[in-house]
Design a protein around this motif. Structure first.
Motif, short mmCIF file in Angstrom:
data_model
loop_
_atom_site.label_atom_id
_atom_site.label_comp_id
_atom_site.label_asym_id
_atom_site.label_seq_id
_atom_site.Cartn_x
_atom_site.Cartn_y
_atom_site.Cartn_z
N PRO A 159 7.80 -4.71 -3.76
CA PRO A 159 7.13 -3.44 -3.55
C PRO A 159 5.70 -3.44 -3.49
N ILE A 160 4.71 -2.87 -2.90
CA ILE A 160 3.52 -2.95 -2.86
C ILE A 160 3.22 -2.04 -4.24
N THR A 161 2.55 -2.53 -5.08
CA THR A 161 2.08 -1.84 -6.43
C THR A 161 0.61 -2.08 -6.66
N THR A 162 -0.30 -2.87 -5.97
CA THR A 162 -1.82 -2.83 -6.20
C THR A 162 -2.50 -2.44 -4.75
N ARG A 163 -3.71 -2.23 -5.15
CA ARG A 163 -4.70 -2.33 -3.93
C ARG A 163 -4.74 -3.51 -3.12
N ASP A 164 -4.83 -4.55 -3.71
CA ASP A 164 -4.95 -5.85 -3.12
C ASP A 164 -3.82 -6.21 -2.19
N GLN A 165 -2.69 -5.88 -2.67
CA GLN A 165 -1.53 -5.97 -1.93
C GLN A 165 -1.33 -5.29 -0.69
N LEU A 166 -2.04 -3.89 -0.86
CA LEU A 166 -2.04 -3.21 0.32
C LEU A 166 -2.91 -3.49 1.41
N ILE A 167 -4.22 -3.89 1.02
CA ILE A 167 -5.22 -4.48 1.88
C ILE A 167 -4.52 -5.59 2.66
N ASP A 168 -3.87 -6.73 1.80
CA ASP A 168 -3.33 -7.79 2.33
C ASP A 168 -2.23 -7.43 3.40
N ALA A 169 -1.25 -6.43 3.21
CA ALA A 169 -0.26 -6.17 3.97
C ALA A 169 -0.83 -5.44 5.28
N LEU A 170 -1.78 -4.57 5.27
CA LEU A 170 -2.55 -4.15 6.23
C LEU A 170 -3.04 -5.14 7.37
N ALA A 171 -3.60 -6.09 6.70
CA ALA A 171 -4.32 -7.07 7.42
C ALA A 171 -3.28 -8.23 7.98
N ASN A 172 -2.21 -8.51 7.50
CA ASN A 172 -1.27 -9.75 7.73
C ASN A 172 0.46 -9.05 7.79
N GLY A 173 0.88 -9.10 9.11
CA GLY A 173 2.36 -8.74 9.23
C GLY A 173 2.70 -7.25 9.21
N ALA A 174 1.68 -6.34 9.40
CA ALA A 174 2.32 -4.95 9.50
C ALA A 174 2.81 -4.76 10.80
N SER A 175 3.92 -3.72 10.82
CA SER A 175 4.45 -3.33 12.20
C SER A 175 3.53 -2.54 12.81
N ARG A 176 2.94 -2.62 13.80
CA ARG A 176 1.92 -1.58 14.59
C ARG A 176 2.98 -0.61 15.58
N ILE A 177 2.57 0.59 15.44
CA ILE A 177 3.23 1.78 16.24
C ILE A 177 2.19 2.27 17.07
N VAL A 178 2.92 2.64 18.39
CA VAL A 178 2.07 3.23 19.38
C VAL A 178 2.75 4.46 19.75
N ILE A 179 1.93 5.54 19.94
CA ILE A 179 2.35 6.91 20.54
C ILE A 179 1.65 7.22 21.63
N ASP A 180 2.40 7.66 22.63
CA ASP A 180 1.80 8.13 23.92
C ASP A 180 2.53 8.88 24.59
N LYS A 181 2.32 10.28 24.30
CA LYS A 181 3.70 11.27 24.63
C LYS A 181 2.86 12.37 25.63
N GLY A 182 3.53 12.60 26.54
CA GLY A 182 3.16 13.69 27.76
C GLY A 182 3.36 15.12 26.89
N SER A 183 2.69 16.15 27.71
CA SER A 183 2.81 17.50 27.08
C SER A 183 4.07 17.98 27.32
N ILE A 184 4.72 19.13 26.58
CA ILE A 184 5.75 20.02 26.69
C ILE A 184 5.55 21.38 26.97
N ALA A 185 5.70 22.05 27.99
CA ALA A 185 5.84 23.38 27.96
C ALA A 185 6.46 24.37 27.13
N LEU A 186 6.15 25.06 26.46
CA LEU A 186 7.04 25.64 25.15
C LEU A 186 7.51 27.16 25.25
N GLY A 187 6.51 27.87 26.26
CA GLY A 187 6.88 29.23 26.45
C GLY A 187 6.15 30.02 25.45
N SER A 188 6.18 31.49 25.60
CA SER A 188 5.62 32.32 24.86
C SER A 188 6.28 32.30 23.40
#
Length: 278
Positions: free
Chosen positions: A2-31
């Protein structure tokens, strides 16, 4: 490990992270939808439009509608470490939830008790997705998939609590302007005597009257993972691991976006982020 240090986090962000993409249309919700929760499970775009569920089932990241990421072999874990989003609407909040279990097909014109059967314990939802053993990390929702009629009615829910006891929540007003995409919290329907007891499952729902049309509703249970305020329309909002709280993302999590809009529609949503592993 498990990630326990800032250096490990920086390395994980730069190498091998899963990239997520969100692109959602609008929904009409009513009053009456401004400032209330709305689900983007059925919104078109990326990830794809989630299906309206049938019988109670455990949700996983393999479902259409979930944000994909790579499962990890223990002791490696996953964490949401970076997120950005832009909405066409102002004064909006994006939340990312793990959709643990759901069911659909509740008829808004039937007045007899309708079986739900969503119980995280009996369905076998993984403990690391549930979080705290007393189920206090969970949020329970009455989710609208297609609207019923305009006639007012009350929905009453029979639930099971963390100690195994059962009870009936205060009624929820349904009918009228309940548009597809609306999420109604069941947690706020606990009676005074039920305060301090956490919902483990919902067994049935009963309507006091027909709304005039069948529609379709369901019960959904989620575990919130993080939130991102979006105060200005068409303005990119970015949060790093510290602002997000570096929430852990268990294997098979069914991540999806939830919106708190400021008007009668969710607005278009675009964004992305990184889930790191370590």
């Amino acid at each position: 490990m498990p990630i326990t240090t800032r250096d490990q986090l920086i390395d994980a962000l730069a190498n091998g992270a899963s990239r997520i993409v969100i692109d959602k249309g609008s929904i009409a919700l009513g009053s009456g939808s401004a400032g209330q929760y709305a689900s983007l499970w059925r919104a078109t775009g990326t990830p794809g439009q989630g299906a309206i569920p049938g019988a109670a089932e455990v949700c996983t990241g393999a479902l259409v509608g979930a944000l994909p990421f790579a499962n990890q072999a223990a002791p490696r874990r996953s964490y949401l470490a970076w997120l950005w989003a832009v909405s066409s609407a102002s004064a909006t909040t994006l939340e990312i939830h793990d959709r643990l279990a759901h069911m659909g097909g509740l008829n808004l014109s039937v007045t007899s008790a309708q079986t739900v059967g969503v119980d995280v314990q009996t369905l076998g939802v993984a403990a690391d997705r549930i979080g705290r053993a007393d189920f206090s990390d969970l949020q329970w929702w009455y989710e609208i998939y297609s609207p019923g009629g305009a006639t007012a009615a009350n929905a009453t829910f029979t639930v099971t609590f963390d100690d195994g006891s059962t009870g009936t929540l205060n009624p929820l007003a349904v009918g009228g302007s309940l548009a597809a995409g609306r999420l109604f919290s069941l947690d706020g329907l606990r009676t005074a005597a039920q305060q301090g007891r956490n919902i483990r499952g919902v067994s049935s729902v009963t309507l006091s009257a027909s709304t005039g049309a069948a529609g379709s509703a369901g019960i959904t249970v989620t575990r919130p993972r993080t939130a991102l305020p979006m105060p200005l329309a068409n303005f990119s909002n970015v949060a790093d691991w510290a602002q997000l709280g570096l929430p852990d993302i268990p294997n098979d999590a069914c991540l999806f976006p939830v919106i708190i809009p400021s008007s009668t529609s969710t607005g278009t949503l675009r964004g992305g982020g990184k889930i790191v592993h370590g």
